[in-house]
Design a protein around this motif. Sequence first.
Motif, PDB file in Angstrom:
ATOM      1  N   LEU A  95     -62.373  29.573 -19.547  1.00  0.00           N
ATOM      2  CA  LEU A  95     -63.304  28.622 -18.941  1.00  0.00           C
ATOM      3  C   LEU A  95     -64.256  29.319 -17.971  1.00  0.00           C
ATOM      4  O   LEU A  95     -65.454  29.009 -17.930  1.00  0.00           O
ATOM      5  CB  LEU A  95     -62.521  27.514 -18.225  1.00  0.00           C
ATOM      6  CG  LEU A  95     -61.763  26.534 -19.142  1.00  0.00           C
ATOM      7  CD1 LEU A  95     -60.827  25.661 -18.328  1.00  0.00           C
ATOM      8  CD2 LEU A  95     -62.724  25.677 -19.953  1.00  0.00           C
ATOM      9  N   ARG A  99     -68.373  29.783 -18.150  1.00  0.00           N
ATOM     10  CA  ARG A  99     -69.286  29.523 -17.044  1.00  0.00           C
ATOM     11  C   ARG A  99     -70.246  30.697 -16.840  1.00  0.00           C
ATOM     12  O   ARG A  99     -71.453  30.501 -16.654  1.00  0.00           O
ATOM     13  CB  ARG A  99     -68.492  29.277 -15.762  1.00  0.00           C
ATOM     14  CG  ARG A  99     -69.370  28.877 -14.566  1.00  0.00           C
ATOM     15  CD  ARG A  99     -68.644  29.091 -13.243  1.00  0.00           C
ATOM     16  NE  ARG A  99     -67.408  28.337 -13.151  1.00  0.00           N
ATOM     17  CZ  ARG A  99     -67.347  27.070 -12.763  1.00  0.00           C
ATOM     18  NH1 ARG A  99     -68.450  26.412 -12.440  1.00  0.00           N
ATOM     19  NH2 ARG A  99     -66.180  26.457 -12.694  1.00  0.00           N
ATOM     20  N   PRO A 107     -67.761  24.969 -18.577  1.00  0.00           N
ATOM     21  CA  PRO A 107     -66.327  24.619 -18.606  1.00  0.00           C
ATOM     22  C   PRO A 107     -66.081  23.131 -18.816  1.00  0.00           C
ATOM     23  O   PRO A 107     -65.216  22.744 -19.614  1.00  0.00           O
ATOM     24  CB  PRO A 107     -65.831  25.075 -17.225  1.00  0.00           C
ATOM     25  CG  PRO A 107     -66.765  26.164 -16.831  1.00  0.00           C
ATOM     26  CD  PRO A 107     -68.095  25.724 -17.356  1.00  0.00           C
ATOM     27  N   TYR A 176     -60.185  22.735 -12.218  1.00  0.00           N
ATOM     28  CA  TYR A 176     -61.322  21.905 -12.655  1.00  0.00           C
ATOM     29  C   TYR A 176     -60.933  20.429 -12.501  1.00  0.00           C
ATOM     30  O   TYR A 176     -60.566  19.765 -13.472  1.00  0.00           O
ATOM     31  CB  TYR A 176     -61.691  22.219 -14.105  1.00  0.00           C
ATOM     32  CG  TYR A 176     -62.117  23.637 -14.315  1.00  0.00           C
ATOM     33  CD1 TYR A 176     -63.436  24.038 -14.085  1.00  0.00           C
ATOM     34  CD2 TYR A 176     -61.195  24.600 -14.719  1.00  0.00           C
ATOM     35  CE1 TYR A 176     -63.822  25.358 -14.263  1.00  0.00           C
ATOM     36  CE2 TYR A 176     -61.580  25.919 -14.897  1.00  0.00           C
ATOM     37  CZ  TYR A 176     -62.888  26.287 -14.666  1.00  0.00           C
ATOM     38  OH  TYR A 176     -63.258  27.601 -14.835  1.00  0.00           O
TER      39      TYR A 176
END
Length: 223
Positions: A95, A99, A107, A176
């Motif tokens: 992820l 980015r 992500p 996240y």
Amino acid sequence: MFLPGFRELVKEGWVKVIEELKISGGLPVSELSRRLGTSYMGMKDQCDRLVKMGYLERWRLPRQEVGRPEIMYRLAPKAEAIFPQAGVSLSIELLEAARALFGDTAPERLLLQYFSQLREQWRPKLNKAKSLVERATLLSALREKEGCFGRCKYDPAKGFRIEEYHHPLQAVFAAYPNAINLELRMMEELLATRVIRREIPGGRGGPARIDYEVATLGVREPT
């Protein structure tokens, strides 16, 4: 719920003990034997064997009344490895790489795609359900196959909820947080109703968990 193949390698009684202690956070032999329908001595023997193998640990709970402390059993850190993780380090690294390559929104777009694919994969199975309770129960079973561990609870006063004690994406959610909302949206779309997510902290009453309450079955709206 457990890592693939685990159930086939161990005694079914041990699996039930580990599941019950994962949910409760810790119990004495007397309560474990009552819940699982076994003899006291048989349950004590199973717990002591699991202690020797490093999967359980004992601790003494002081009694509120006069008397000797009660011996309790709970999961040892070694037991947590039984519950699947979604390749946490690799998932987060991928992820972060997305980015770096494609921008700050990459992500979240990947996570959205992941939950969208799950939704489309599960929708035909849930569409066979004849009621909302059955639909939510099926959803819980599908989530367990993805590595979650929980229990369905229903009563007329509080409605239906899924109590989850383990999620393989916990570390991803910590990195996240908006992924939590993406998953919740997926669940609402599959159930065609509102789902309220509550974080229940751990304590003497049991381990930390996440409750997913199906709002249209009688649960109260958040205040």
